[in-house]
Scaffold this motif. Structure first.
Motif, short mmCIF file in Angstrom:
data_model
loop_
_atom_site.label_atom_id
_atom_site.label_comp_id
_atom_site.label_asym_id
_atom_site.label_seq_id
_atom_site.Cartn_x
_atom_site.Cartn_y
_atom_site.Cartn_z
N LEU A 4 0.83 -1.20 0.00
CA LEU A 4 0.00 0.00 0.00
C LEU A 4 0.87 1.26 0.00
O LEU A 4 0.64 2.19 -0.78
CB LEU A 4 -0.92 0.00 1.23
CG LEU A 4 -1.79 1.23 1.41
CD1 LEU A 4 -2.86 1.30 0.34
CD2 LEU A 4 -2.42 1.23 2.78
N GLN A 5 1.89 1.27 0.84
CA GLN A 5 2.77 2.43 0.93
C GLN A 5 3.53 2.66 -0.36
O GLN A 5 3.69 3.80 -0.81
CB GLN A 5 3.75 2.25 2.10
CG GLN A 5 3.10 2.24 3.45
CD GLN A 5 2.49 0.88 3.82
OE1 GLN A 5 2.75 -0.13 3.17
NE2 GLN A 5 1.67 0.87 4.85
N CYS A 8 1.19 4.10 -2.95
CA CYS A 8 0.95 5.52 -2.67
C CYS A 8 2.11 6.38 -3.14
O CYS A 8 1.90 7.46 -3.71
CB CYS A 8 0.71 5.73 -1.19
SG CYS A 8 -0.88 5.10 -0.64
N ARG A 9 3.32 5.94 -2.90
CA ARG A 9 4.48 6.69 -3.38
C ARG A 9 4.49 6.74 -4.90
O ARG A 9 4.80 7.77 -5.49
CB ARG A 9 5.78 6.06 -2.85
CG ARG A 9 6.10 6.46 -1.43
CD ARG A 9 7.54 6.17 -1.07
NE ARG A 9 7.88 4.76 -1.17
CZ ARG A 9 7.74 3.86 -0.18
NH1 ARG A 9 7.28 4.24 0.99
NH2 ARG A 9 8.08 2.61 -0.36
N GLU A 15 -1.86 7.82 1.85
CA GLU A 15 -2.40 6.48 2.10
C GLU A 15 -3.90 6.52 2.31
O GLU A 15 -4.62 5.64 1.84
CB GLU A 15 -1.74 5.85 3.32
CG GLU A 15 -0.41 5.23 3.03
CD GLU A 15 0.15 4.50 4.23
OE1 GLU A 15 -0.63 3.80 4.92
OE2 GLU A 15 1.36 4.63 4.48
N ARG A 19 -6.73 4.22 0.44
CA ARG A 19 -7.62 3.37 1.25
C ARG A 19 -9.09 3.71 0.98
O ARG A 19 -9.93 2.83 0.87
CB ARG A 19 -7.32 3.56 2.73
CG ARG A 19 -6.04 2.93 3.19
CD ARG A 19 -5.84 3.18 4.68
NE ARG A 19 -4.50 2.87 5.11
CZ ARG A 19 -4.12 1.66 5.52
NH1 ARG A 19 -4.98 0.67 5.53
NH2 ARG A 19 -2.88 1.47 5.91
#
Length: 58
Positions: A4-5, A8-9, A15, A19
């Motif tokens: 997820l991180q 996002c980057r 985040e 989500r």
């Protein structure tokens, strides 16, 4: 396969936004491995392309 991180980057978004999009079903395709959400980089690219095409067709 991205966390997820990492997704996002890659998308340059918070985040919480990713989500929320996942909750709504409007974000890029994701899947779970156990309790962890993962994204394929190609799905992120495809989703970005779809967003660009949708914006240009308006």
């Amino acid at each position: 396969m991205l966390t997820l991180q990492e997704a996002c980057r890659y998308l340059r978004i918070p985040e919480g936004t990713l989500r929320y999009w996942r909750h709504l079903g409007s974000g890029p395709r994701s899947f779970k491995i156990g309790r962890h959400v993962r994204y394929w980089r190609t799905d992120l690219i495809l989703w970005l392309t779809e967003q660009t095409d949708r914006a240009q067709s308006r």
